[in-house]
Design an enzyme around this catalytic site. Structure first.
Site, PDB file in Angstrom:
ATOM      1  N   HIS A   1       0.837  -1.213   0.000  1.00 34.61           N
ATOM      2  CA  HIS A   1       0.000   0.000   0.000  1.00 34.61           C
ATOM      3  C   HIS A   1       0.864   1.252   0.000  1.00 34.61           C
ATOM      4  O   HIS A   1       2.048   1.205   0.315  1.00 34.61           O
ATOM      5  CB  HIS A   1      -0.880   0.014   1.251  1.00 34.61           C
ATOM      6  CG  HIS A   1      -0.053   0.163   2.502  1.00 34.61           C
ATOM      7  ND1 HIS A   1       0.518  -0.929   3.133  1.00 34.61           N
ATOM      8  CD2 HIS A   1       0.341   1.251   3.200  1.00 34.61           C
ATOM      9  CE1 HIS A   1       1.216  -0.509   4.163  1.00 34.61           C
ATOM     10  NE2 HIS A   1       1.147   0.813   4.235  1.00 34.61           N
TER      11      HIS A   1
ATOM     12  N   THR B   1       0.782   4.571   2.084  1.00 33.02           N
ATOM     13  CA  THR B   1       0.133   5.203   3.242  1.00 33.02           C
ATOM     14  C   THR B   1      -0.254   6.646   2.899  1.00 33.02           C
ATOM     15  O   THR B   1       0.553   7.372   2.321  1.00 33.02           O
ATOM     16  CB  THR B   1       1.085   5.230   4.458  1.00 33.02           C
ATOM     17  OG1 THR B   1       1.515   3.899   4.744  1.00 33.02           O
ATOM     18  CG2 THR B   1       0.415   5.830   5.688  1.00 33.02           C
TER      19      THR B   1
ATOM     20  N   HIS C   1       4.893   6.778  -1.090  1.00 34.33           N
ATOM     21  CA  HIS C   1       5.643   5.591  -1.522  1.00 34.33           C
ATOM     22  C   HIS C   1       4.915   4.312  -1.121  1.00 34.33           C
ATOM     23  O   HIS C   1       4.007   4.347  -0.287  1.00 34.33           O
ATOM     24  CB  HIS C   1       7.019   5.579  -0.838  1.00 34.33           C
ATOM     25  CG  HIS C   1       6.897   5.384   0.634  1.00 34.33           C
ATOM     26  ND1 HIS C   1       6.603   6.430   1.479  1.00 34.33           N
ATOM     27  CD2 HIS C   1       6.939   4.280   1.417  1.00 34.33           C
ATOM     28  CE1 HIS C   1       6.488   5.973   2.711  1.00 34.33           C
ATOM     29  NE2 HIS C   1       6.681   4.666   2.707  1.00 34.33           N
TER      30      HIS C   1
ATOM     31  N   THR D   1       6.117   0.795   0.594  1.00 31.82           N
ATOM     32  CA  THR D   1       7.236   0.037   1.174  1.00 31.82           C
ATOM     33  C   THR D   1       7.208  -1.371   0.587  1.00 31.82           C
ATOM     34  O   THR D   1       6.210  -2.076   0.710  1.00 31.82           O
ATOM     35  CB  THR D   1       7.122  -0.029   2.711  1.00 31.82           C
ATOM     36  OG1 THR D   1       7.237   1.294   3.236  1.00 31.82           O
ATOM     37  CG2 THR D   1       8.221  -0.899   3.316  1.00 31.82           C
TER      38      THR D   1
HETATM   39  P1  2AM Z   1       5.195   3.068   5.319  1.00 32.94           P
HETATM   40  O1  2AM Z   1       4.115   4.003   4.896  1.00 32.94           O
HETATM   41  O2  2AM Z   1       6.551   3.571   5.060  1.00 32.94           O
HETATM   42  O3  2AM Z   1       5.030   1.696   4.731  1.00 32.94           O
HETATM   43  C1  2AM Z   1       1.800   0.822   9.426  1.00 32.94           C
HETATM   44  O4  2AM Z   1       2.909   0.924  10.247  1.00 32.94           O
HETATM   45  C2  2AM Z   1       1.966   1.677   8.186  1.00 32.94           C
HETATM   46  O5  2AM Z   1       2.007   3.059   8.533  1.00 32.94           O
HETATM   47  C3  2AM Z   1       3.235   1.395   7.423  1.00 32.94           C
HETATM   48  O6  2AM Z   1       2.901   1.335   6.079  1.00 32.94           O
HETATM   49  C4  2AM Z   1       4.150   2.539   7.787  1.00 32.94           C
HETATM   50  O7  2AM Z   1       5.149   2.932   6.919  1.00 32.94           O
HETATM   51  C5  2AM Z   1       3.214   3.645   8.119  1.00 32.94           C
HETATM   52  N1  2AM Z   1       3.752   4.463   9.220  1.00 32.94           N
HETATM   53  C6  2AM Z   1       4.147   4.039  10.442  1.00 32.94           C
HETATM   54  N2  2AM Z   1       4.536   5.080  11.206  1.00 32.94           N
HETATM   55  C7  2AM Z   1       4.401   6.195  10.451  1.00 32.94           C
HETATM   56  C8  2AM Z   1       4.633   7.571  10.666  1.00 32.94           C
HETATM   57  N3  2AM Z   1       5.101   8.035  11.830  1.00 32.94           N
HETATM   58  N4  2AM Z   1       4.390   8.426   9.649  1.00 32.94           N
HETATM   59  C9  2AM Z   1       3.931   7.974   8.480  1.00 32.94           C
HETATM   60  N5  2AM Z   1       3.685   6.692   8.210  1.00 32.94           N
HETATM   61  C10 2AM Z   1       3.909   5.805   9.168  1.00 32.94           C
END
Ligand code: 2AM
Length: 223
Positions: free
Chosen positions: A69, A71, A155, A157
């Site tokens: 996904h 985010t 992005h 991951t």
């Molecule tokens: P990602 O977007 O880089 O993949 C659950 O942990 C999801 O939320 C993951 O996809 C993660 O990273 C994102 N995530 C976790 N902590 C975050 C933060 N502080 N800010 C933004 N995205 C975060």
């Protein structure tokens, strides 16, 4: 506040449809396998392995968890700043559960993370939260982030090395974009997929010749 807000998810985002997930995983793993064979990459292998001459098995090195996904808003079940406000936005409610296409324009590889840069459309930017590029970023990166267009952190991951949190991918991406802006590229290699740049300290950026699009659904995720 540190209060949990009932009904708020861990995060909102664009989720790749299952068949798209497979296609993207295969295509990006193929890229890692090619990267592994490049002399330019081999020269800097110790930044991944800690020692020269050793090969990296990327299938082992990067671990994936959960659905692929991009985010949009990390809510942390309501503990994250602005989570409730975000969930209540008209644009979020209107977009919820709707199909959407995302466009991947680059791939990044660092000793910590493997990720796909997403170029958000003008419509998608409306779902990008206020201050979304800066959350959790180290002090030293803040000025560079402010100089980049909103949504630069967007992005997918694709994998993290052992002990690294997914949130690191966005920070690695921002750091790479900031270095590029300063003209810090060292090596450039032409590949079939696009132009590969090395930015020091094990940081690699592949600008795709042709964007990879993927069908997604805008939705939320809770564990
Ligand atoms: P990602 O977007 O880089 O993949 C659950 O942990 C999801 O939320 C993951 O996809 C993660 O990273 C994102 N995530 C976790 N902590 C975050 C933060 N502080 N800010 C933004 N995205 C975060």
């Amino acid at each position: 506040s540190e209060q949990k807000e009932p009904g708020l998810p861990l995060f909102f985002g664009w989720f790749l449809l299952p068949e798209e997930e497979e296609r993207i995983k295969c295509a990006t793993m193929d890229f890692l396998k090619t990267l592994d064979t490049l002399d330019a990459f081999k020269q800097h292998i110790s930044e991944f392995t800690g020692e020269a001459e050793k090969e990296v098995d990327f299938e082992q090195y990067f671990q994936t968890t959960g659905p692929l996904h991009c985010t949009a808003k990390f809510c942390d079940y309501g503990k994250a700043e602005g989570a409730k406000e975000y969930a209540e936005l008209e644009v979020v409610k209107d977009s919820f559960d709707k199909s959407d296409e995302i466009s991947v324009t680059a791939l990044i590889v660092t000793p910590r993370t493997f990720g796909a840069r997403v170029a958000l459309t003008e419509t998608q930017i409306k779902l990008w939260p206020e201050g979304g590029d800066k959350t959790g970023a180290p002090e030293a990166l803040l000025a560079s982030i402010e100089a980049l267009p909103a949504g630069s952190r967007a992005h997918v991951t694709l994998g993290c090395s052992a002990g690294v949190e997914a949130a690191q991918t966005g920070l690695d991406l921002l750091e790479i974009l900031a270095l590029q802006k300063e003209g810090k590229e060292c090596t450039q290699v032409e590949m079939e997929l696009g132009t590969l740049s090395y930015l020091g300290e094990g940081r690699w950026f592949l600008a795709l010749r042709e964007a990879i699009t993927a069908d997604t659904k805008f939705s939320s995720f809770s564990e």
